[in-house]
Design an enzyme around this catalytic site. Structure first.
Site, PDB file in Angstrom:
ATOM      1  N   LYS A 295       0.909  -1.109   0.039  1.00  0.00           N
ATOM      2  CA  LYS A 295       0.076   0.047  -0.080  1.00  0.00           C
ATOM      3  C   LYS A 295       0.838   1.354  -0.049  1.00  0.00           C
ATOM      4  O   LYS A 295       0.702   2.182  -0.758  1.00  0.00           O
ATOM      5  CB  LYS A 295      -1.074  -0.130   1.259  1.00  0.00           C
ATOM      6  CG  LYS A 295      -1.835  -1.137   1.416  1.00  0.00           C
ATOM      7  CD  LYS A 295      -2.774  -0.927   2.470  1.00  0.00           C
ATOM      8  CE  LYS A 295      -2.122  -1.025   3.942  1.00  0.00           C
ATOM      9  NZ  LYS A 295      -1.462  -2.256   4.388  1.00  0.00           N
TER      10      LYS A 295
ATOM     11  N   ARG B 184      -8.854   1.042   9.199  1.00  0.00           N
ATOM     12  CA  ARG B 184      -8.472  -0.415   9.489  1.00  0.00           C
ATOM     13  C   ARG B 184      -9.433  -1.049  10.337  1.00  0.00           C
ATOM     14  O   ARG B 184      -9.309  -2.329  10.687  1.00  0.00           O
ATOM     15  CB  ARG B 184      -7.256  -0.118  10.389  1.00  0.00           C
ATOM     16  CG  ARG B 184      -5.973  -0.597   9.742  1.00  0.00           C
ATOM     17  CD  ARG B 184      -4.888  -0.503  10.572  1.00  0.00           C
ATOM     18  NE  ARG B 184      -3.655  -1.243  10.364  1.00  0.00           N
ATOM     19  CZ  ARG B 184      -2.443  -0.628   9.638  1.00  0.00           C
ATOM     20  NH1 ARG B 184      -2.712   0.688   9.112  1.00  0.00           N
ATOM     21  NH2 ARG B 184      -1.470  -1.394   9.582  1.00  0.00           N
TER      22      ARG B 184
ATOM     23  N   ARG C 107      11.812  -6.427   4.969  1.00  0.00           N
ATOM     24  CA  ARG C 107      11.809  -4.643   4.801  1.00  0.00           C
ATOM     25  C   ARG C 107      12.779  -4.090   6.033  1.00  0.00           C
ATOM     26  O   ARG C 107      13.093  -4.567   6.896  1.00  0.00           O
ATOM     27  CB  ARG C 107      10.710  -4.391   5.160  1.00  0.00           C
ATOM     28  CG  ARG C 107      10.347  -2.905   4.951  1.00  0.00           C
ATOM     29  CD  ARG C 107       8.744  -2.435   4.731  1.00  0.00           C
ATOM     30  NE  ARG C 107       7.888  -2.720   6.193  1.00  0.00           N
ATOM     31  CZ  ARG C 107       6.793  -2.552   6.111  1.00  0.00           C
ATOM     32  NH1 ARG C 107       6.186  -1.917   4.881  1.00  0.00           N
ATOM     33  NH2 ARG C 107       6.055  -2.722   7.109  1.00  0.00           N
TER      34      ARG C 107
ATOM     35  N   ARG D 252      11.995  -2.470  11.273  1.00  0.00           N
ATOM     36  CA  ARG D 252      10.786  -2.131  12.168  1.00  0.00           C
ATOM     37  C   ARG D 252      10.406  -3.034  13.305  1.00  0.00           C
ATOM     38  O   ARG D 252      10.728  -4.328  12.969  1.00  0.00           O
ATOM     39  CB  ARG D 252       9.736  -1.773  11.306  1.00  0.00           C
ATOM     40  CG  ARG D 252       9.654  -0.084  10.725  1.00  0.00           C
ATOM     41  CD  ARG D 252       8.270  -0.180   9.832  1.00  0.00           C
ATOM     42  NE  ARG D 252       7.088  -0.652  10.385  1.00  0.00           N
ATOM     43  CZ  ARG D 252       5.958  -0.474   9.586  1.00  0.00           C
ATOM     44  NH1 ARG D 252       5.953   0.089   8.454  1.00  0.00           N
ATOM     45  NH2 ARG D 252       4.976  -0.677  10.021  1.00  0.00           N
TER      46      ARG D 252
ATOM     47  N   ARG E 241       0.225  -9.153  13.668  1.00  0.00           N
ATOM     48  CA  ARG E 241      -0.112  -8.188  12.797  1.00  0.00           C
ATOM     49  C   ARG E 241      -1.328  -8.619  11.854  1.00  0.00           C
ATOM     50  O   ARG E 241      -2.311  -8.303  11.419  1.00  0.00           O
ATOM     51  CB  ARG E 241       0.738  -7.352  12.173  1.00  0.00           C
ATOM     52  CG  ARG E 241       1.424  -6.327  13.014  1.00  0.00           C
ATOM     53  CD  ARG E 241       2.768  -5.844  12.302  1.00  0.00           C
ATOM     54  NE  ARG E 241       2.375  -4.883  11.348  1.00  0.00           N
ATOM     55  CZ  ARG E 241       3.458  -4.568  10.535  1.00  0.00           C
ATOM     56  NH1 ARG E 241       4.658  -5.319  10.528  1.00  0.00           N
ATOM     57  NH2 ARG E 241       3.269  -3.974   9.464  1.00  0.00           N
TER      58      ARG E 241
HETATM   59  P1  AMP Z   1       1.578   0.684   9.182  1.00  0.00           P
HETATM   60  O1  AMP Z   1       2.648   1.357   8.528  1.00  0.00           O
HETATM   61  O2  AMP Z   1       0.099   1.253   8.209  1.00  0.00           O
HETATM   62  O3  AMP Z   1       1.473  -0.885   9.061  1.00  0.00           O
HETATM   63  O4  AMP Z   1       1.234   0.997  10.730  1.00  0.00           O
HETATM   64  C1  AMP Z   1       1.798   0.808  11.695  1.00  0.00           C
HETATM   65  C2  AMP Z   1       1.117   0.741  12.919  1.00  0.00           C
HETATM   66  O5  AMP Z   1       0.550   1.872  13.363  1.00  0.00           O
HETATM   67  C3  AMP Z   1      -0.113  -0.381  12.928  1.00  0.00           C
HETATM   68  O6  AMP Z   1       0.480  -1.703  13.231  1.00  0.00           O
HETATM   69  C4  AMP Z   1      -0.994   0.166  14.265  1.00  0.00           C
HETATM   70  O7  AMP Z   1      -0.244   0.143  15.429  1.00  0.00           O
HETATM   71  C5  AMP Z   1      -0.837   1.794  13.964  1.00  0.00           C
HETATM   72  N1  AMP Z   1      -1.612   2.091  12.852  1.00  0.00           N
HETATM   73  C6  AMP Z   1      -1.433   2.685  11.760  1.00  0.00           C
HETATM   74  N2  AMP Z   1      -2.751   2.930  11.328  1.00  0.00           N
HETATM   75  C7  AMP Z   1      -3.680   2.576  12.001  1.00  0.00           C
HETATM   76  C8  AMP Z   1      -5.133   2.581  11.847  1.00  0.00           C
HETATM   77  N3  AMP Z   1      -5.845   3.117  10.855  1.00  0.00           N
HETATM   78  N4  AMP Z   1      -5.721   2.081  13.067  1.00  0.00           N
HETATM   79  C9  AMP Z   1      -5.177   1.753  14.093  1.00  0.00           C
HETATM   80  N5  AMP Z   1      -3.909   1.730  14.069  1.00  0.00           N
HETATM   81  C10 AMP Z   1      -3.147   2.067  13.196  1.00  0.00           C
END
Ligand code: AMP
Length: 218
Positions: free
Chosen positions: A13, A88, A124, A157, A168
C-alpha cells in the site's frame, strides 16, 4: 478523488501510494507514517502510540480519527488524496463516511498471499533518519545495511520482526478484512492481484484511476 488503499500489512500500500501520489500529484496520508514520526519526535501522541505499535496492535479508533480529521483539514483536498493504512476497522470506516459526506471515492484492495507478505515484511529495512524503505530481496541498498540517500544505518521496524508479523496478520484478519465486504456493499471496491511486480500493480492502478476519472467527466 479519494483513493483508499486496502490490504494486509506488506501488501504494498505504501509503495503504490507513493507512486500514485507522484504521478497524479495528490497527497498521501499514511497513519502509520504519522504515528512513526510522532514516536520518533516523542510527542504526546507518540508516547501514547509507541508501545501499542511495537506490539503490532491497533492504535485506538479515537486517536486515529483525530489524526485523520486534522490532516484532512490541513491539506488541500480539492484534487483528492490517498489514504494508506486507514481505515483499518469498521468503526473507523463508518466515522470517516460521516466526516467526508461525498462518494467520489475508490477503494483499491491489494490482495496478497500470506507467505508473500511474511517474506516481504521480514526483508523490509528502513532508514531511521530519512525514512527511505528498502527490500533486501527486491531493492537492497547499494552498501549492505547503509542508506543510499543519507548514509545512516538501516534498521528493521520492531513490528516487522517475525513474532510481531504473525500477530499483525491475525489482527488484520479480525479487524480490517471485514472492510472488504463493507466497501463491496458500497460498490466502490476494486480488487488488484498483489502477488506480482510493483510496476504491473501500478499500471493496473493507473488504468482504474483513469477509468474512474473518465466516468466522472461524462
Ligand atoms: P502501518 O505502517 O500502516 O503498517 O502502521 C503501523 C502501525 O501503526 C500499525 O501496526 C498500528 O499499530 C498503527 N496504525 C496505523 N494506522 C492505523 C489505523 N488506521 N488504526 C489503528 N492503528 C493504526
Amino acid at each position: 478523488m479519494r483513493i483508499i488503499l486496502l490490504g494486509a500489512p506488506g501488501a504494498g500500500k505504501g509503495t503504490q501510494g507513493d507512486l500514485i501520489s507522484e504521478k497524479y500529484n495528490i497527497p498521501k496520508i499514511s497513519t502509520g507514517d504519522i504515528l512513526r514520526e510522532a514516536v520518533r519526535k516523542g510527542t504526546p501522541l507518540g508516547k501514547k502510540a509507541k508501545e501499542v505499535m511495537e506490539q503490532g496492535k491497533l492504535v485506538s479508533d479515537d486517536i486515529i480519527l483525530g489524526i485523520i480529521k486534522d490532516r484532512i483539514e490541513e491539506i488541500d483536498c480539492k484534487k483528492g488524496y490517498i489514504l494508506d493504512g486507514f481505515p483499518r476497522t469498521i468503526e473507523q470506516a463508518e466515522s470517516f463516511e460521516n466526516m467526508v459526506k461525498d462518494d467520489n471515492e475508490i477503494v483499491l484492495y491489494i490482495n496478497i498471499k500470506k507467505d508473500e507478505l511474511i517474506r516481504r515484511l521480514s526483508s523490509r529495512r528502513i532508514c531511521p533518519k530519512c525514512g527511505a524503505i528498502y527490500s533486501l530481496i527486491v531493492e537492497p541498498p547499494k552498501k549492505d545495511g547503509i542508506c543510499d540517500n543519507c548514509g545512516a544505518t538501516l534498521i528493521q521496524r520492531d513490528d516487522d520482526k517475525p513474532e510481531t508479523i504473525e500477530k499483525r496478520y491475525k489482527i488484520y484478519l479480525k479487524s480490517t478484512e471485514p472492510l472488504i465486504n463493507f466497501y463491496k456493499k458500497r460498490g466502490n471496491l476494486v480488487e488488484i492481484e498483489g502477488n506480482t511486480e510493483i510496476e504491473k500493480i501500478f499500471s493496473k492502478i493507473c488504468d482504474i484511476i483513469e477509468r474512474q476519472n473518465d466516468n466522472i467527466k461524462k
